[in-house]
Design an enzyme around this catalytic site. Structure first.
Site, PDB file in Angstrom:
ATOM      1  N   CYS A  74       0.812  -1.228   0.000  1.00 45.48           N
ATOM      2  CA  CYS A  74       0.000   0.000   0.000  1.00 45.48           C
ATOM      3  C   CYS A  74       0.840   1.270   0.000  1.00 45.48           C
ATOM      4  CB  CYS A  74      -0.959   0.002   1.190  1.00 45.48           C
ATOM      5  SG  CYS A  74      -2.282  -1.192   0.985  1.00 45.48           S
ATOM      6  N   ASN A 118     -10.265   0.267  -0.289  1.00 45.49           N
ATOM      7  CA  ASN A 118      -8.803   0.360  -0.323  1.00 45.49           C
ATOM      8  C   ASN A 118      -8.318  -0.126  -1.690  1.00 45.49           C
ATOM      9  OD1 ASN A 118      -6.048   0.102  -0.031  1.00 45.49           O
ATOM     10  ND2 ASN A 118      -6.143  -0.978   1.930  1.00 45.49           N
ATOM     11  N   HIS A 127      -3.408   7.457   2.939  1.00 45.78           N
ATOM     12  CA  HIS A 127      -3.796   6.175   2.339  1.00 45.78           C
ATOM     13  C   HIS A 127      -5.166   5.775   2.887  1.00 45.78           C
ATOM     14  CE1 HIS A 127      -3.836   2.151   0.913  1.00 45.78           C
ATOM     15  NE2 HIS A 127      -3.651   1.607   2.091  1.00 45.78           N
TER      16      HIS A 127
END
Ligand code: UT7
Length: 331
Positions: free
Chosen positions: A116, A286, A256
């Site tokens: 990520c 996500n 994020h």
């Protein structure tokens, strides 16, 4: 100011049409909209359904969107970096195909993988090329087809992830706009908590790995959450400290999008009000490497030249960090 900085000068994005809602997930696994919304902040995510289309499809669309909006001639691009945890294939970089398909025939290209944090680290890499004076136009694309590595019978992961892509162009700037500072970290302890066990060199694909679902994402959510909350907030606060930025100096937090609760904890620690926090997790879930550029695309119209942006990310590995960037244009 004459120091060469690396500024973002254009943004593009793409998400596939199909919307997977919490309601539909309720028909697939034992979950409910209330649990998903309160624990994660996610309402829906976009999924690339068409067979035979991979991450490159998303990346190409995002790059094309950037080129349409900015008038960028692909032949002027020096380098294409695709930040992704879900390359088209294990070998043969996704970026090489993407670069060719968008007409970047004078560019070289490669992939960058840090779960990520892929896009955040990509910002560092792209900026270093620009700051060195070696290249003038670096296209950084964050793209992930997370649906290709998710087990849609596992309620602990399938509610979280979505597919998408975003692209930014980095160019030299001598007026002080662009990347100002970065603080990037890793800790190998993380690989037990968030991983795809099979398909790599330790455990190559076999009938057994497929049968045991070892090619899907495994996440020990509780532990990842614990590390994410403290580390993402730490680095964001630290980058403010060492650049003497008060909460008033920060116009935007670009975090994020893994969990709304992690985003809130980071903002709280920085003392930044919720109006200054970019959030789109409710729409996309996500999207791993695509979360940060998708935020920039969604908020682009509100960004003003000179705005101070603090990026922060946390991901598998573990990988995490924060970047301080001065926005370079009004749209
Ligand atoms: O982007 C890369 C980095 N990743 C992250 O930062 C993700 C970090 N982790 C998280 O965001 C959260 O840990 C999750 C969203 C993954 C999970 O939320 P949680 O609040 O940590 O839930 P939990 O794992 O502690 O589970 C609580 C309960 C459990 O039931 P029991 O044992 O208390 O009876 C789970 O079985 O919720 C249950 N549960 C669910 N219930 C309904 C787990 N998943 C679901 C679900 N629907 N989808």
């Amino acid at each position: 100011m004459s120091e060469l900085k690396a500024a973002i000068t254009a943004v593009g994005a793409y998400v596939p049409d199909y919307v997977l809602t919490n309601k539909e997930l309720e028909t697939m696994v034992d979950t409910n909209d209330e649990w998903i919304t309160s624990r994660t902040g996610i309402k829906e995510r976009h999924i690339l359904k068409e067979e035979g289309k991979g991450t490159s499809y998303l990346a190409i669309k995002a790059a094309q969107n950037l080129m349409e909006k900015s008038g960028l001639n692909p032949e002027d691009i020096d380098l294409v970096i695709v930040a992704s945890a879900t390359p088209d294939m294990p070998v043969a970089a996704t970026a090489t195909y993407v670069a060719s398909e968008i007409g970047a025939k004078n560019a070289f290209s490669y992939d960058l993988q840090a779960a990520c944090s892929s896009f955040l680290y990509g910002m560092s890499v792209a900026s270093a090329y620009i700051e060195s004076g070696r290249y003038k136009k670096v296209l950084l694309i964050g793209a992930d087809k997370m649906s290709s590595i998710i087990d849609y019978t596992d309620r602990t992961t399938c509610i979280i992830f979505g597919d998408g892509a975003g692209a930014v162009l980095f160019e030299p700037n001598q007026e002080g706009y662009g990347l100002q500072d970065e603080f990037l970290r890793t800790d190998g302890i993380g690989r037990e908590f968030l991983k795809i066990e099979a398909g790599g060199s330790i455990l190559p694909a076999s009938e057994e790995t497929v049968r045991n679902k070892k090619h899907f994402v495994y996440q020990d959510g509780k532990n990842v959450f614990k590390y994410a909350v403290s580390n993402m907030a730490d680095v964001a606060a630290r980058i403010m400290d060492r650049n003497d930025l008060s909460r008033e100096d920060v116009q935007w937090l670009v975090p994020h999008q893994a969990n709304k609760r992690i985003i809130d904890a980071t903002a709280n620690r920085m003392g930044v009000e919720s109006e200054k926090v970019m959030v789109n997790i409710h729409k996309y879930g996500n999207t791993t490497s695509a979360t940060l550029p998708l935020l920039l695309a969604d908020y682009e119209k509100q960004l003003k030249k000179g705005d101070n942006l603090i990026f922060a990310a946390f991901g598998g590995g573990f990988t995490w960090g924060s970047i301080y960037l001065k926005w370079a244009y009004n749209s």
